[in-house]
Design an enzyme around this catalytic site. Sequence first.
Site: not given
Length: 334
Positions: A38, A74, A105, A107, A192, A195, A280
Amino acid sequence: MLRIGYKASAEQFTPRALLDFGVLAEETGFDSVFISDHFQPWRHTGGHAPHALVWMGALGAMTSRIIMGTSVLTPTFRHHPSMVAQSFGTLGSLYAGRVVLGIGTGEGLNEVPALGCDWPDRKERFARLREAVRLIRALWTQDRVTFEGDFYRTESATIYDRPETPVPIYVAGAGPMITKYAGRFGEGFITTSGKARELYSDILMPNLREGLADKGREMADIDRMIEIKLSFDSDLARAKEDTRFWGALALTSEQKAEVEDPLEMEKLADSLTSDQTASRWIVTADPDEVVEKLRPYAALGFNHFVFHAPGPDQARFLRQFSTQVMPKIRAAFG
């Protein structure tokens, strides 16, 4: 082959602290360490964003066994594919057989502030990713690469320091097309946890199998990695409260889609209750519950579990997990 990994939370800790945790992960029996790439963290206050590739070089020098990778990088905006090929060529030369290039792809939060660019739609980002992979692999396997793509170009380019065996590329995805692409062209697939089960059973794994079949491959030919969001602690109340730092993960895709500022993301996340932020995560003090929560993922075909713990005391998590949980996972799925 079962693998148990540790997610080094670059958004939460200093580079020095992360190195200590990575070394401890190897000492306590983990098979892999993956770090997110990041430019900016999910939250401004208390956030961090070390350079993942520099950090991996340091971790490699401090360890001897553990597999290291990005989850995910990315290779299309901040990182030009040629520089990715050079960087991972160097890492692969230094730490042969221990390095993974995990890609996605991207953020807007990570790319737009660094470049001042307009964030393209999903279709263009996926097209850029596919082209970047072609270029990276060409640079790893050929000399004097002249590449004319829609997004990237090189002229007589050569990566002089590269491993004899190219670094495996793991493709991250949460949708059908990119998952099928991972099956066709990746050495690994990353997704991840947390979900709806139907996403994994009805979309991801069928498309992964279809992509593999397109190239005459089988499930055993690809590493199936899933990041497991686990807040495990002998103190259950503490485990629940630890999830608050990562409140952004509980926001919907629609809430996060247009957010490019960590301060704004932090504001949205801090509006959530601990019940919402915990939604989550697997939040438990029971090692057997961790095994049972993993069982559906293992049944679907995932073999590489990388555990992301949200708490501030990562050493506590690593020691508790390695003694109380890891042996049960290996016994159940090894």
